[in-house]
Motif scaffolding. Structure first.
Motif, PDB file in Angstrom:
ATOM      1  N   SER A   1       0.695  -5.434   4.475  1.00  0.00           N
ATOM      2  CA  SER A   1       1.911  -4.227   4.189  1.00  0.00           C
ATOM      3  C   SER A   1       1.622  -2.844   5.365  1.00  0.00           C
ATOM      4  CB  SER A   1       1.614  -3.619   2.682  1.00  0.00           C
ATOM      5  OG  SER A   1       0.417  -3.034   2.538  1.00  0.00           O
ATOM      6  N   LEU A   2       0.552  -3.065   5.989  1.00  0.00           N
ATOM      7  CA  LEU A   2       0.240  -1.894   6.966  1.00  0.00           C
ATOM      8  C   LEU A   2       1.637  -1.807   7.906  1.00  0.00           C
ATOM      9  CD1 LEU A   2      -3.231  -1.994   7.652  1.00  0.00           C
ATOM     10  CD2 LEU A   2      -2.044  -0.448   6.066  1.00  0.00           C
ATOM     11  N   ALA A   3       2.129  -3.262   8.303  1.00  0.00           N
ATOM     12  CA  ALA A   3       2.860  -3.243   9.447  1.00  0.00           C
ATOM     13  C   ALA A   3       4.276  -3.087   9.104  1.00  0.00           C
ATOM     14  CB  ALA A   3       2.963  -4.729   9.561  1.00  0.00           C
ATOM     15  N   THR A   4       4.826  -2.634   7.510  1.00  0.00           N
ATOM     16  CA  THR A   4       5.895  -2.301   7.136  1.00  0.00           C
ATOM     17  C   THR A   4       5.834  -0.713   7.213  1.00  0.00           C
ATOM     18  OG1 THR A   4       5.210  -2.006   4.759  1.00  0.00           O
ATOM     19  CG2 THR A   4       6.040  -3.971   5.776  1.00  0.00           C
ATOM     20  N   MET A   5       4.919  -0.031   7.521  1.00  0.00           N
ATOM     21  CA  MET A   5       4.994   1.519   7.636  1.00  0.00           C
ATOM     22  C   MET A   5       5.448   2.022   8.979  1.00  0.00           C
ATOM     23  SD  MET A   5       1.408   1.981   5.325  1.00  0.00           S
ATOM     24  CE  MET A   5       1.222   0.887   3.912  1.00  0.00           C
ATOM     25  N   SER A   6       5.930   3.403   8.633  1.00  0.00           N
ATOM     26  CA  SER A   6       5.920   4.065  10.045  1.00  0.00           C
ATOM     27  C   SER A   6       4.849   4.809  10.527  1.00  0.00           C
ATOM     28  CB  SER A   6       7.019   5.203   9.790  1.00  0.00           C
ATOM     29  OG  SER A   6       6.633   6.181   8.767  1.00  0.00           O
ATOM     30  N   LYS A   7       4.621   5.550  11.522  1.00  0.00           N
ATOM     31  CA  LYS A   7       3.321   5.961  11.893  1.00  0.00           C
ATOM     32  C   LYS A   7       2.938   7.086  11.091  1.00  0.00           C
ATOM     33  CE  LYS A   7       1.466   7.973  16.154  1.00  0.00           C
ATOM     34  NZ  LYS A   7       1.467   8.657  17.626  1.00  0.00           N
TER      35      LYS A   7
ATOM     36  N   LEU B   1       1.740   5.214   8.123  1.00  0.00           N
ATOM     37  CA  LEU B   1       0.509   4.449   8.197  1.00  0.00           C
ATOM     38  C   LEU B   1      -0.919   5.298   8.056  1.00  0.00           C
ATOM     39  CD1 LEU B   1      -0.399   1.578   8.881  1.00  0.00           C
ATOM     40  CD2 LEU B   1      -0.263   2.200  11.446  1.00  0.00           C
ATOM     41  N   VAL B   2      -0.804   6.516   8.799  1.00  0.00           N
ATOM     42  CA  VAL B   2      -1.796   7.466   8.878  1.00  0.00           C
ATOM     43  C   VAL B   2      -2.127   7.917   7.462  1.00  0.00           C
ATOM     44  CG1 VAL B   2      -2.699   9.695   9.613  1.00  0.00           C
ATOM     45  CG2 VAL B   2      -1.476   8.419  11.268  1.00  0.00           C
ATOM     46  N   THR B   3      -1.297   8.349   6.757  1.00  0.00           N
ATOM     47  CA  THR B   3      -1.363   8.899   5.200  1.00  0.00           C
ATOM     48  C   THR B   3      -1.957   7.900   4.425  1.00  0.00           C
ATOM     49  OG1 THR B   3       0.561  10.391   5.694  1.00  0.00           O
ATOM     50  CG2 THR B   3      -0.177  10.102   3.402  1.00  0.00           C
ATOM     51  N   ASN B   4      -1.456   6.772   4.663  1.00  0.00           N
ATOM     52  CA  ASN B   4      -2.089   5.612   3.413  1.00  0.00           C
ATOM     53  C   ASN B   4      -3.376   5.170   3.880  1.00  0.00           C
ATOM     54  OD1 ASN B   4       0.237   5.497   1.617  1.00  0.00           O
ATOM     55  ND2 ASN B   4       1.222   4.482   3.251  1.00  0.00           N
ATOM     56  N   ILE B   5      -3.880   5.148   4.978  1.00  0.00           N
ATOM     57  CA  ILE B   5      -4.921   4.819   5.584  1.00  0.00           C
ATOM     58  C   ILE B   5      -6.026   5.854   5.236  1.00  0.00           C
ATOM     59  CG2 ILE B   5      -6.494   4.570   7.422  1.00  0.00           C
ATOM     60  CD1 ILE B   5      -4.922   2.155   7.108  1.00  0.00           C
TER      61      ILE B   5
ATOM     62  N   LEU C   1       1.029  -1.320  -0.097  1.00  0.00           N
ATOM     63  CA  LEU C   1      -0.013  -0.177   0.045  1.00  0.00           C
ATOM     64  C   LEU C   1       0.843   1.189   0.027  1.00  0.00           C
ATOM     65  CD1 LEU C   1      -3.115   0.660   0.074  1.00  0.00           C
ATOM     66  CD2 LEU C   1      -2.639   0.996   2.503  1.00  0.00           C
ATOM     67  N   ASN C   2       0.994   2.041  -0.885  1.00  0.00           N
ATOM     68  CA  ASN C   2       1.707   3.325  -1.204  1.00  0.00           C
ATOM     69  C   ASN C   2       0.970   4.174  -2.165  1.00  0.00           C
ATOM     70  OD1 ASN C   2       2.605   2.213  -3.777  1.00  0.00           O
ATOM     71  ND2 ASN C   2       4.248   1.087  -2.567  1.00  0.00           N
ATOM     72  N   ALA C   3       1.657   5.145  -2.561  1.00  0.00           N
ATOM     73  CA  ALA C   3       1.072   6.004  -3.542  1.00  0.00           C
ATOM     74  C   ALA C   3       0.807   5.768  -4.905  1.00  0.00           C
ATOM     75  CB  ALA C   3       1.645   7.519  -3.588  1.00  0.00           C
ATOM     76  N   VAL C   4       2.004   4.782  -5.379  1.00  0.00           N
ATOM     77  CA  VAL C   4       1.917   4.312  -6.715  1.00  0.00           C
ATOM     78  C   VAL C   4       0.643   3.062  -6.628  1.00  0.00           C
ATOM     79  CG1 VAL C   4       3.171   2.790  -8.280  1.00  0.00           C
ATOM     80  CG2 VAL C   4       4.309   4.726  -6.948  1.00  0.00           C
ATOM     81  N   SER C   5       0.605   2.267  -5.629  1.00  0.00           N
ATOM     82  CA  SER C   5      -0.235   1.176  -5.886  1.00  0.00           C
ATOM     83  C   SER C   5      -1.642   1.724  -5.873  1.00  0.00           C
ATOM     84  CB  SER C   5      -0.111   0.085  -4.791  1.00  0.00           C
ATOM     85  OG  SER C   5      -0.310   0.721  -3.597  1.00  0.00           O
ATOM     86  N   LEU C   6      -1.797   2.728  -4.993  1.00  0.00           N
ATOM     87  CA  LEU C   6      -3.208   3.349  -4.787  1.00  0.00           C
ATOM     88  C   LEU C   6      -3.688   4.067  -5.967  1.00  0.00           C
ATOM     89  CD1 LEU C   6      -3.085   5.015  -1.263  1.00  0.00           C
ATOM     90  CD2 LEU C   6      -4.700   3.118  -1.911  1.00  0.00           C
ATOM     91  N   THR C   7      -2.889   4.644  -6.929  1.00  0.00           N
ATOM     92  CA  THR C   7      -2.868   5.167  -8.290  1.00  0.00           C
ATOM     93  C   THR C   7      -3.425   4.214  -9.176  1.00  0.00           C
ATOM     94  OG1 THR C   7      -1.432   7.211  -7.444  1.00  0.00           O
ATOM     95  CG2 THR C   7      -2.107   6.774  -9.988  1.00  0.00           C
ATOM     96  N   VAL C   8      -2.545   3.003  -9.197  1.00  0.00           N
ATOM     97  CA  VAL C   8      -3.107   2.073 -10.237  1.00  0.00           C
ATOM     98  C   VAL C   8      -4.166   1.465  -9.736  1.00  0.00           C
ATOM     99  CG1 VAL C   8      -2.116  -0.223 -10.965  1.00  0.00           C
ATOM    100  CG2 VAL C   8      -0.594   1.423 -10.643  1.00  0.00           C
ATOM    101  N   ILE C   9      -4.581   1.405  -8.485  1.00  0.00           N
ATOM    102  CA  ILE C   9      -5.907   0.541  -8.154  1.00  0.00           C
ATOM    103  C   ILE C   9      -7.070   1.596  -8.480  1.00  0.00           C
ATOM    104  CG2 ILE C   9      -7.313  -0.186  -6.081  1.00  0.00           C
ATOM    105  CD1 ILE C   9      -4.823  -1.143  -4.772  1.00  0.00           C
ATOM    106  N   ALA C  10      -6.874   2.709  -8.218  1.00  0.00           N
ATOM    107  CA  ALA C  10      -7.888   3.708  -8.603  1.00  0.00           C
ATOM    108  C   ALA C  10      -8.243   3.572 -10.222  1.00  0.00           C
ATOM    109  CB  ALA C  10      -7.497   5.165  -8.534  1.00  0.00           C
TER     110      ALA C  10
END
Length: 746
Positions: free
Chosen positions: A137-143, A146-150, A89-98
């Motif tokens: 993949s949430l577990a690989t993120m910093s705090k 995590l907030v930004t991607n959620i 889960l990141n900016a790239v994957s969210l764009t492709v999913i959209a």
């Protein structure tokens, strides 16, 4: 070209017979003219839609390929719980999913065919599959991440849900062609008792449930990672004590050390911890159910498609391409989630495992710890006492409601997974007893069981979990395989250069204490810069055979890879780092362009110059160099000191040295310096095993295992050659070596 003006003439000519009719009003003719024109414009504007459909299909295919890479990586590393490495889960994957879920976002395009409807709903099912697949993949993120991607995912999901609800209300998601469907088909639909509208409502509910699971898991991860970190640090201290008791770091000791840290890193993986939670299991159950519903609906449509047109939208044939690709992704994701449902951790005894399932109403503290912390901290400050009181009361009320919601979500997830988990447990134990029966009946030899002492390095993600021997075996084999594969990639060219190594005297001889630095250019020594400087002089000796120079160049290049690794790990203060960067840039110039600070090393005059004349040439260039940047001054000073040392050495002995003799001496010095530097490899390997970032520990351990495999011959060659009087703390710095070697014998 704009054909609008031509169309005006065409429509006027087509409607001219109607204008001549007295019983047809002119307003009706004009309205008909406008309708024809708008229909033509709509057809013209819809021409790019199949291309957009292929764009959606490619985005879906990209998501599927990333999922496949994660599955292959998991199979290679024997991780049945499929961690997220390439698809996270990141900016790239969210764009492709959209892009992949654009069809359910389309509010205006009527998609009346059954395949059109199924494709639109299939995109929602595909979204559910991807959300569940991405959960670890949430577990690989910093705090902060995590907030930004959620938040980003929440906005995407809520937008998708709102768009679907609008389409349900407007009828875009419905059986809008029921009037054209034969009676037997309508009867078939009545028998199975669900419509596209009902499926869409179900998918919307599942999307919202998965979003709540994401938020709930994120709150749990913040606390659970802290607990895992505490367990890891305790095991790390134990491993350090064992390492100190082992004494000298031989290859065998290092292998065991790497394996110990491999077990610690693998069992403390934040992703594994997330997969073992109730929310992950419940999301897997939800998505497998969605996939079954999707394929059941597709099976019904295969019967219906024989009787009427399957797709009829502006996307045309691209709808079928999207449908096929996303259906493959749904099937692939569902199979992967079935494997992830039962993580490679097993509960303890059978009865205790069943008993744990019955206690689904208990909520562990890790789920509510973060909310509890927020409740006791002021989230808003104000200068007004009244406002402080009001906001604090609202804060307490809001967080209390969130805590109750969190508990409700966790209990619901535990309840959702009870029946599938119960079936899984029973099947697991039946298969296990069957296999043990085969073993006892045919006398089959089981794989080697891990040493029980090694279990002290196993960190349990959940307190009621226990790592089975087979999972521990695969972790150990994974680390051993990394070492064994790397052993086939020994630096053979550098090993040939290392044959010139006799002792560490070259560390002392390359730079005399009698030589002063150039004015204003006094820098400390690092390992790589004298190696690069000595190699530069050696490569300029044109009387040496080209094949010999090429082998020397390749050997130095391979050796510098490990020298830089030692420097990066152990010599990382700012002053030394700037010198190391200067050496790295200089070696790039020497290796690729065969130049030293712009001076050609393949000058034909070097063939007629004597060895001393070449050394004097370098000395003159270094002395007269005008440093434009700091790195030039660093390199020039190193060349000046080394060439001055060589000149003083030969002048003192009145020797007439040949290029062959000078090359042999330079090669010996290079091998001596590199060998002294690489005595630090065991320390570098142990440092690589441990890293402060919990998300990168597994990767770091495997990097340490690879380094150990590649350098095992080097370590074995140098292990008995280090001066006994030199303290291990002094190994990383060349100045300490020089001070020790130049000190008078006691």
């Amino acid at each position: 070209m704009d054909y609008s003006y031509d169309l005006v003439d065409d429509y006027n000519q087509a409607l001219s017979p109607l204008r001549r009719c007295n019983n047809i009003s002119s307003n009706l003719i004009e309205d008909l003219w406008l309708i024809l024109f708008k229909l033509h414009q709509q057809k013209r504007f819809s021409k790019p839609m199949p291309t957009i459909g292929m764009y959606i299909a490619l985005a879906s295919l990209g998501c599927i390929l990333a999922m496949v890479l994660d599955i292959l990586h998991s199979l290679q590393n024997k991780k049945s719980w499929i961690p997220c490495k390439y698809f996270s889960l990141n900016a790239v994957s969210l764009t492709v999913i959209a892009v992949a879920v654009k069809l359910p976002m389309d509010l205006t395009n009527p998609m009346t065919g059954d395949t059109d409807q199924q494709t639109k709903l299939g995109s929602v099912a595909f979204m559910c599959i991807m959300m569940t697949f991405l959960l670890p993949s949430l577990a690989t993120m910093s705090k902060k991440e995590l907030v930004t991607n959620i938040i980003a995912l929440g906005l995407l999901v809520i937008t998708l849900v709102v768009n679907i609800c609008i389409q349900i209300n407007t009828g875009l998601v419905s059986y809008s062609e029921d009037m054209h469907v034969p009676a037997d088909t309508l009867k078939l639909r009545e028998i199975f008792g669900f419509s596209n509208r009902e499926i869409a409502i179900t998918y919307v509910a599942m999307l919202l449930m998965l979003l709540m699971i994401y938020i709930s898991s994120a709150l749990m991860i913040l606390k659970s990672k802290q607990d895992l970190e505490s367990k890891y640090q305790a095991a790390h201290e134990s491993a350090l004590i064992v390492q100190q008791q082992a004494g000298q770091l031989t290859v065998e000791n290092l292998k065991q050390h790497v394996i110990n840290y491999g077990i610690m890193a693998a069992t403390s993986s934040p992703q594994l911890m997330t997969v073992c939670t109730a929310t992950s299991s419940a999301s897997a159950v939800i998505c497998v159910s969605i996939s079954l519903l999707h394929y059941f609906k597709m099976l019904i449509n295969l019967v219906i498609e024989r009787r009427y047109k399957a797709f009829d939208s502006d996307y045309k044939w691209s709808t079928l391409v999207i449908f096929v690709i996303q259906s493959i992704g749904i099937a692939l994701g569902a199979i992967a989630l079935l494997f992830r449902f039962r993580a490679p951790l097993t509960f303890k005894p059978f009865r205790e495992e069943i008993w744990n399932l019955t206690k689904f109403y208990e909520v562990e503290s890790c789920w509510t710890h973060t909310l509890s912390d927020w409740k006791h901290n002021r989230l808003y400050s104000s200068s007004s006492p009244n406002f402080k009181y009001v906001f604090y009361k609202l804060q307490i009320l809001g967080l209390t409601l969130l805590t109750l919601s969190q508990k409700a979500i966790v209990i619901t997830c535990k309840a959702i997974r009870i029946i599938p988990m119960l079936i899984s447990i029973c099947v697991f134990y039946c298969v296990r007893r069957f296999l043990f029966g085969l073993v006892s009946l045919f006398g089959i030899q089981l794989r080697r069981q891990p040493n029980r002492d090694i279990r002290q390095y196993v960190l349990q993600p959940q307190d009621n979990m226990e790592l089975p021997d087979v999972a521990l075996y695969f972790i150990i084999k994974s680390v051993e395989r990394s070492i064994q594969n790397a052993e086939k990639q020994q630096p053979s060219k550098f090993m040939k250069l290392l044959k010139n190594f006799r002792d560490f005297e070259g560390v002392k001889e390359f730079d005399s204490l009698l030589v002063q630095s150039l004015p204003g250019l006094d820098y400390p020594d690092c390992w790589s810069l004298p190696v690069v400087t000595l190699a530069t002089i050696a490569l300029s000796l044109r009387m040496i055979q080209p094949s010999t120079l090429k082998n020397f160049l390749n050997g130095v290049s391979e050796g510098l890879v490990y020298v830089k690794l030692v420097e990066k790990s152990l010599n990382n203060n700012d002053e030394l780092v700037s010198i190391q960067k200067a050496a790295e840039r200089l070696w790039l110039e020497v290796e690729v362009y065969h130049k030293w600070l712009g001076n050609n090393l393949k000058d034909p005059d070097f063939r007629v110059k004597t060895a001393i004349q070449i050394v004097e040439w370098f000395n003159d260039k270094a002395t007269n160099m005008v440093p434009v940047v700091e790195s030039m001054g660093i390199c020039a000073n190193s060349m000046y000191r080394i060439t001055k040392t060589i000149m003083l050495s030969y002048q003192a002995n009145n020797d007439q040295v040949s290029q062959e003799d000078l090359f042999a001496q330079l090669s010996s010095m290079v091998s001596s310096i590199v060998a002294a530097c690489l005595t630090n490899l065991p320390q570098v390997i142990t440092l690589k095993c441990h890293t402060s970032a919990i998300e990168k520990r597994e990767e770091s351990v495997h990097a340490a295992a690879t380094l150990l495999g590649k350098t095992s011959k080097i370590i074995n060659t140098l292990k008995d050659r280090v001066p006994a009087s030199l303290n291990p703390e002094e190994f990383p710095f060349i100045n300490n070596w020089r001070g020790h070697l130049t000190a008078p014998a006691p």
